[in-house]
Design a protein around this motif. Structure first.
Motif, PDB file in Angstrom:
ATOM      1  N   TRP A 128       0.827  -1.210   0.000  1.00  0.00           N
ATOM      2  CA  TRP A 128       0.000   0.000   0.000  1.00  0.00           C
ATOM      3  C   TRP A 128       0.863   1.263   0.000  1.00  0.00           C
ATOM      4  O   TRP A 128       0.507   2.262  -0.638  1.00  0.00           O
ATOM      5  N   ALA A 129       2.019   1.205   0.677  1.00  0.00           N
ATOM      6  CA  ALA A 129       2.909   2.375   0.770  1.00  0.00           C
ATOM      7  C   ALA A 129       3.574   2.700  -0.559  1.00  0.00           C
ATOM      8  O   ALA A 129       3.907   3.865  -0.837  1.00  0.00           O
ATOM      9  N   GLN A 130       3.820   1.693  -1.411  1.00  0.00           N
ATOM     10  CA  GLN A 130       4.356   1.879  -2.777  1.00  0.00           C
ATOM     11  C   GLN A 130       5.708   2.596  -2.795  1.00  0.00           C
ATOM     12  O   GLN A 130       5.982   3.419  -3.675  1.00  0.00           O
ATOM     13  N   LYS A 131       6.596   2.285  -1.842  1.00  0.00           N
ATOM     14  CA  LYS A 131       7.881   3.000  -1.745  1.00  0.00           C
ATOM     15  C   LYS A 131       8.956   2.401  -2.639  1.00  0.00           C
ATOM     16  O   LYS A 131       9.760   3.121  -3.236  1.00  0.00           O
ATOM     17  N   GLU A 132       9.028   1.068  -2.720  1.00  0.00           N
ATOM     18  CA  GLU A 132      10.109   0.432  -3.481  1.00  0.00           C
ATOM     19  C   GLU A 132       9.957   0.683  -4.973  1.00  0.00           C
ATOM     20  O   GLU A 132       8.877   0.507  -5.532  1.00  0.00           O
ATOM     21  N   GLU A 133      11.046   1.094  -5.598  1.00  0.00           N
ATOM     22  CA  GLU A 133      11.034   1.360  -7.042  1.00  0.00           C
ATOM     23  C   GLU A 133      11.973   0.427  -7.799  1.00  0.00           C
ATOM     24  O   GLU A 133      12.155   0.566  -9.001  1.00  0.00           O
ATOM     25  N   SER A 134      12.607  -0.517  -7.083  1.00  0.00           N
ATOM     26  CA  SER A 134      13.479  -1.495  -7.734  1.00  0.00           C
ATOM     27  C   SER A 134      13.267  -2.847  -7.072  1.00  0.00           C
ATOM     28  O   SER A 134      12.827  -2.941  -5.923  1.00  0.00           O
ATOM     29  N   GLY A 135      13.607  -3.888  -7.828  1.00  0.00           N
ATOM     30  CA  GLY A 135      13.411  -5.224  -7.289  1.00  0.00           C
ATOM     31  C   GLY A 135      12.096  -5.817  -7.761  1.00  0.00           C
ATOM     32  O   GLY A 135      11.486  -5.351  -8.732  1.00  0.00           O
ATOM     33  N   SER A 136      11.653  -6.861  -7.036  1.00  0.00           N
ATOM     34  CA  SER A 136      10.435  -7.568  -7.411  1.00  0.00           C
ATOM     35  C   SER A 136       9.514  -7.684  -6.205  1.00  0.00           C
ATOM     36  O   SER A 136       9.989  -7.809  -5.071  1.00  0.00           O
ATOM     37  N   PRO A 137       8.184  -7.639  -6.419  1.00  0.00           N
ATOM     38  CA  PRO A 137       7.251  -7.829  -5.306  1.00  0.00           C
ATOM     39  C   PRO A 137       7.487  -9.130  -4.562  1.00  0.00           C
ATOM     40  O   PRO A 137       7.257  -9.216  -3.359  1.00  0.00           O
ATOM     41  N   LEU A 138       8.003 -10.154  -5.298  1.00  0.00           N
ATOM     42  CA  LEU A 138       8.258 -11.438  -4.643  1.00  0.00           C
ATOM     43  C   LEU A 138       9.361 -11.328  -3.601  1.00  0.00           C
ATOM     44  O   LEU A 138       9.370 -12.076  -2.612  1.00  0.00           O
ATOM     45  N   ASP A 139      10.303 -10.397  -3.838  1.00  0.00           N
ATOM     46  CA  ASP A 139      11.380 -10.202  -2.864  1.00  0.00           C
ATOM     47  C   ASP A 139      10.809  -9.746  -1.524  1.00  0.00           C
ATOM     48  O   ASP A 139      11.263 -10.173  -0.455  1.00  0.00           O
ATOM     49  N   ALA A 140       9.813  -8.848  -1.582  1.00  0.00           N
ATOM     50  CA  ALA A 140       9.207  -8.339  -0.352  1.00  0.00           C
ATOM     51  C   ALA A 140       8.338  -9.399   0.311  1.00  0.00           C
ATOM     52  O   ALA A 140       8.168  -9.401   1.533  1.00  0.00           O
ATOM     53  N   ALA A 141       7.828 -10.322  -0.509  1.00  0.00           N
ATOM     54  CA  ALA A 141       6.870 -11.293   0.010  1.00  0.00           C
ATOM     55  C   ALA A 141       7.520 -12.550   0.575  1.00  0.00           C
ATOM     56  O   ALA A 141       6.899 -13.258   1.375  1.00  0.00           O
ATOM     57  N   LYS A 142       8.756 -12.832   0.155  1.00  0.00           N
ATOM     58  CA  LYS A 142       9.351 -14.119   0.547  1.00  0.00           C
ATOM     59  C   LYS A 142       9.508 -14.269   2.056  1.00  0.00           C
ATOM     60  O   LYS A 142       9.434 -15.377   2.593  1.00  0.00           O
ATOM     61  N   ASP A 143       9.713 -13.150   2.759  1.00  0.00           N
ATOM     62  CA  ASP A 143       9.865 -13.233   4.216  1.00  0.00           C
ATOM     63  C   ASP A 143       8.555 -13.594   4.920  1.00  0.00           C
ATOM     64  O   ASP A 143       8.554 -13.902   6.118  1.00  0.00           O
ATOM     65  N   PHE A 144       7.431 -13.528   4.178  1.00  0.00           N
ATOM     66  CA  PHE A 144       6.121 -13.803   4.786  1.00  0.00           C
ATOM     67  C   PHE A 144       5.618 -15.219   4.476  1.00  0.00           C
ATOM     68  O   PHE A 144       4.537 -15.596   4.907  1.00  0.00           O
ATOM     69  N   ALA A 145       6.428 -15.941   3.691  1.00  0.00           N
ATOM     70  CA  ALA A 145       6.077 -17.340   3.419  1.00  0.00           C
ATOM     71  C   ALA A 145       6.399 -18.158   4.665  1.00  0.00           C
ATOM     72  O   ALA A 145       7.553 -18.203   5.112  1.00  0.00           O
ATOM     73  N   ASP A 146       5.390 -18.766   5.237  1.00  0.00           N
ATOM     74  CA  ASP A 146       5.563 -19.512   6.492  1.00  0.00           C
ATOM     75  C   ASP A 146       4.544 -20.652   6.497  1.00  0.00           C
ATOM     76  O   ASP A 146       3.353 -20.447   6.705  1.00  0.00           O
ATOM     77  N   GLY A 249      -6.889   6.011  -9.736  1.00  0.00           N
ATOM     78  CA  GLY A 249      -6.449   7.396  -9.582  1.00  0.00           C
ATOM     79  C   GLY A 249      -6.293   7.796  -8.126  1.00  0.00           C
ATOM     80  O   GLY A 249      -5.480   8.678  -7.804  1.00  0.00           O
ATOM     81  N   SER A 250      -7.053   7.166  -7.239  1.00  0.00           N
ATOM     82  CA  SER A 250      -6.944   7.484  -5.810  1.00  0.00           C
ATOM     83  C   SER A 250      -5.974   6.566  -5.082  1.00  0.00           C
ATOM     84  O   SER A 250      -5.459   6.922  -4.020  1.00  0.00           O
ATOM     85  N   ILE A 251      -5.710   5.383  -5.643  1.00  0.00           N
ATOM     86  CA  ILE A 251      -4.929   4.376  -4.913  1.00  0.00           C
ATOM     87  C   ILE A 251      -3.469   4.330  -5.349  1.00  0.00           C
ATOM     88  O   ILE A 251      -2.561   4.244  -4.519  1.00  0.00           O
ATOM     89  N   ILE A 252      -3.221   4.368  -6.649  1.00  0.00           N
ATOM     90  CA  ILE A 252      -1.831   4.295  -7.136  1.00  0.00           C
ATOM     91  C   ILE A 252      -1.216   5.683  -7.084  1.00  0.00           C
ATOM     92  O   ILE A 252      -1.543   6.560  -7.887  1.00  0.00           O
ATOM     93  N   THR A 253      -0.342   5.871  -6.136  1.00  0.00           N
ATOM     94  CA  THR A 253       0.262   7.190  -5.900  1.00  0.00           C
ATOM     95  C   THR A 253       1.700   7.298  -6.403  1.00  0.00           C
ATOM     96  O   THR A 253       2.253   8.389  -6.458  1.00  0.00           O
ATOM     97  N   ASN A 254       2.310   6.167  -6.750  1.00  0.00           N
ATOM     98  CA  ASN A 254       3.699   6.173  -7.233  1.00  0.00           C
ATOM     99  C   ASN A 254       3.766   5.358  -8.514  1.00  0.00           C
ATOM    100  O   ASN A 254       3.726   4.129  -8.494  1.00  0.00           O
TER     101      ASN A 254
END
Length: 755
Positions: A128-146, A249-254
């Motif tokens: 939701w914060a949309q801060k990362e501009e490099s890499g892959s969404p999977l990189d952020a998600a792998k730590d949540f695989a449990d 238009g209201s949700i994607i800010t970056n």
């Protein structure tokens, strides 16, 4: 919210006026009583405005209660903020309150709630914060695989996070409102046939599309019925791409965020899976609610006109309820509706005993001095009418006939009420009696019938029955109290609609009357079981007593105003007994003689300029224009009574117990008959309006089926609704523009110039 302030603004009234009206309602006063006897407090608001104000008051109070309840429920979750509480409290409609509450409302297990249980809420916040501009969404998600938490992979973690975001989007009150508004203004109602080969009355909707903001109310109700009968499939269609763009238009800010594409897909999922179905339900509910409200309004207005049709006084009636195999039921009634005789005749197939029917009609007509024949408009009406018209022609008797709408007669005749009234009569005789009495006193007879069975609405059996019954009860109550009832002759059914009276008290009034004889004084009402001082105050002014101890009891003057009324009569030198002899027609003259001098002084002085002595003399001789308003104000001040109340007293003294139904169009009587085959295009006829609906009016022109005047044929000018032009009971001139012999349908126009 200051409810008094809001109501004053919405209705264009003074706050003090609204406050006093609300106080009267809260004290338990009925709307008819407030409208008639509390004009000083309300500023003379009509019963219609008072009903609307009462309804709106209830809505706003319920809204305020719901606001406080929602605030309490959110506070119990420790999630209430000052800003949220402020937003809730300033909401002007219930929908806004529910939108604000939606994120905090307890839900059944959802994909989002399951994802939260798996610990994926923090990942959703990252996306939701949309801060990362490099890499892959999977990189952020792998730590949540449990696996221990039930999340087998990074892909599954991302999906769970997206489910959380999708629910967040659908719960957002501002986005929900935006989608709702867009759907309402750009969405389309699309209908198609369940079986396109089947012939039904819904064929025009087999492939039909219409804008949500343009579809008329009667088509909404028709579509709803077709869907309920499983003849139509209905759906709301929107431009999904435009909706998704609106949300994005209201949700994607970056735009550079690595989550942009993922969020775009989530927006699409949120709209299609959660928001679109919800918006469709809301649109269908909104349209249905709007259509039902309008249908109830139309039905109520038609019912009011039907109830207020003037009674036909002095009618000695042969009332005929037509039929085929079992014959036509005949009831003979005297001027007061008393049953004198009853029988059965067989003028129609299969017996077709026309001579026998004519002989019976002649015998009854001569024996009971009949002047009117009433025929019900149902099965075999047309054939019976032909026989009656021919009988009148051949007999040479001074008799006319009319057709009466028999809707609801069978319902009444088989009801518990009819059984109690006439336990020794067959249901068919009761039905025939009811038809005749509808002519003699429509109001007194029609109140016995379930109002939705009267047959002057559209789709009345498909709409909210609670809403319909409430509105119709109000109409009947207002009509009965506007006319007033004869305390010594009114039935329990009629008395039960008087302000403050229920059926139990109505029966007690009749029981008291049967035990003690006729009422001689309104005060006697206080002796009736369960009729206390408060009820007396509400109902007394609407009860009439002819030939009672006090002539004022025959008028609509309330007992609380007797002292002032009697003081007025004494000051003007009028004998109260005159009220029982038709009233005081010259009352204005007497008031002017006593109070006109003050009013004269306030008239601008007449001055002749340049006209000489003769002109001056003429000016002096000219009587000043009467300022009756000032004279009445002077008298009201002296009598210590409000001007509106005194004005009403004056009108009653002029014409005691005047029946407001006298202003309605009179019943059309006939002694001829028309055949469908006699009709020709461009033929001009006179008819009676039997029903008014959203798309036009049905007019009785003397044949079996009523003709339809479509709204487009009512005037050369644009009209918003047929009720702006005609009402039930109106006599109208029409021109035939279309005849369909196969379907027995007649198209009419009120535009007589053929343009």
């Amino acid at each position: 919210m200051n409810i008094i302030e809001v109501l004053a603004k919405e209705f264009g009234l003074k706050q003090s006026q609204v406050e006093q009206t609300v106080n009267l309602i809260d004290e338990g006063n009925t709307i008819p009583f407030i409208a008639r006897y509390r004009k000083e407090a309300t500023g003379g608001l009509s019963d219609v405005v008072l009903r609307d104000l009462d309804e709106r008051l209830t809505y706003l109070r319920n809204l305020e209660e719901r606001k406080e309840e929602v605030i309490r429920l959110i506070e119990e979750q420790d999630k209430l903020t000052d800003e949220l509480a402020k937003e809730i409290r300033k909401a002007e409609v219930l929908q806004r309150v529910e939108d604000l509450y939606k994120p905090y409302k307890k839900k059944k297990a959802t994909r989002a709630s399951k994802a939260r249980e798996k610990g994926l809420a923090p990942l959703a916040e990252i996306l939701w914060a949309q801060k990362e501009e490099s890499g892959s969404p999977l990189d952020a998600a792998k730590d949540f695989a449990d696996a221990d938490k039930g999340v087998e992979s990074a892909e599954e973690a991302l999906q769970g996070a997206c489910d959380i975001i999708a629910e967040r989007i659908s719960d957002d009150p501002e986005l929900t409102a935006a989608v709702r508004e867009k759907t309402e203004h750009t969405g389309i109602i699309r209908t198609e046939a369940v079986d396109s080969e089947e012939k039904t009355v819904y064929e025009m909707y087999y492939d039909h599309s219409e804008g949500i903001d343009k579809i008329p109310n009667h088509r909404i109700l028709a579509i709803n019925r077709g869907e309920k009968e499983k003849k139509l499939k209905v759906k709301v269609v929107t431009d999904a791409e435009k909706m998704e763009n609106l949300l994005s238009g209201s949700i994607i800010t970056n735009e550079k965020s690595i989550y942009k594409e993922l969020l775009g897909d989530t927006v699409a999922d949120a709209y299609k899976r959660l928001m679109a179905p919800s918006a469709e339900r809301e649109m269908r509910n909104m349209l249905t609610e709007r259509a039902e409200k309008e249908a109830v309004k139309v039905f109520a207005k038609n019912t009011e006109k039907l109830l207020m049709v003037p009674p036909v006084k002095g009618a000695r009636i042969i009332s005929i309820d037509p039929g085929y195999r079992t014959g036509c039921k005949v009831a003979v009634l005297n001027e007061t509706g008393k049953l004198l005789a009853y029988t059965t005749v067989f003028p129609t197939e299969p017996k077709k005993d026309i001579k026998g029917t004519e002989a019976v009609l002649k015998k009854l007509a001569e024996k009971f001095r009949i002047n009117t024949i009433v025929i019900g408009n149902g099965t075999a009406s047309r054939e019976t009418e032909e026989v009656v018209a021919e009988f009148i022609r051949k007999s040479g008797l001074d008799i006319h006939y009319t057709i009466v709408n028999e809707a609801g007669a069978s319902v009444y005749s088989a009801s518990k009420l009819a059984t109690e009234e006439y336990p020794d009569l067959d249901v068919t005789v009761r039905g025939a009696m009811s038809l005749g009495r509808r002519l003699q006193d429509p109001l007194a007879e029609l109140v016995k019938i379930p109002t939705k069975s009267i047959g002057v609405g559209q789709y009345q059996h498909d709409i909210n029955q609670g809403l319909l019954e409430s509105a119709l009860d109000h109409v009947v109550e207002d009509c009965v109290n506007r006319v007033g009832v004869d305390l010594n002759t009114a039935s329990p059914s009629l008395l039960a609609h008087v302000a403050g009276i229920n059926m139990g008290i109505a029966r007690n009034i009749v029981a008291y009357r049967e035990e003690n004889g006729v009422f001689k004084d309104r005060k006697e009402l206080k002796k009736v079981a369960k009729l206390g001082e408060k009820t007396f105050n509400q109902c007394a002014g609407f009860m009439r007593i002819s030939d009672g101890k006090n002539p004022l009891d025959s008028t609509s003057v309330h007992p609380e105003s007797y002292k002032a009324a009697e003081a007025m009569l004494e000051k003007l030198g009028i004998d109260k007994a005159q009220l029982g002899r038709g009233g005081v027609a010259e009352l204005d003259d007497r008031i002017w003689d006593h109070y006109g001098e003050t009013a004269k002084k306030e008239q601008p002085k007449t001055r002749a300029k340049g006209l000489g002595a003769l002109a001056q003399l003429t000016a002096q001789d000219k009587k000043p224009k009467r300022n009756m308003k000032k004279a009445v104000e002077k008298m009201a001040q002296e009598l210590e009574i409000g001007v509106p109340t005194l004005t009403d007293i004056i009108e009653e003294v002029k014409k005691p117990g005047r029946d407001p139904r006298e202003d309605a169009p009179a019943v059309i009587f006939r002694n001829d008959v028309r055949s469908f085959d006699d009709l020709k295009v461009d033929m001009e006829l006179e008819g009676t309006v039997r029903n008014v609906v959203d798309f036009g009016a049905f007019v009785d022109i003397g044949v079996k089926n009523d003709g339809l005047v479509h709204i487009s044929e009512m005037s050369s000018k644009y009209i918003k609704h047929p009720m702006d032009v005609v009402s039930v009971g109106d006599t109208v001139k029409v021109r035939i523009i279309k005849i369909d012999p196969e379907k027995q349908k007649i198209g009419l126009s009120m535009r007589m110039n053929k343009s």
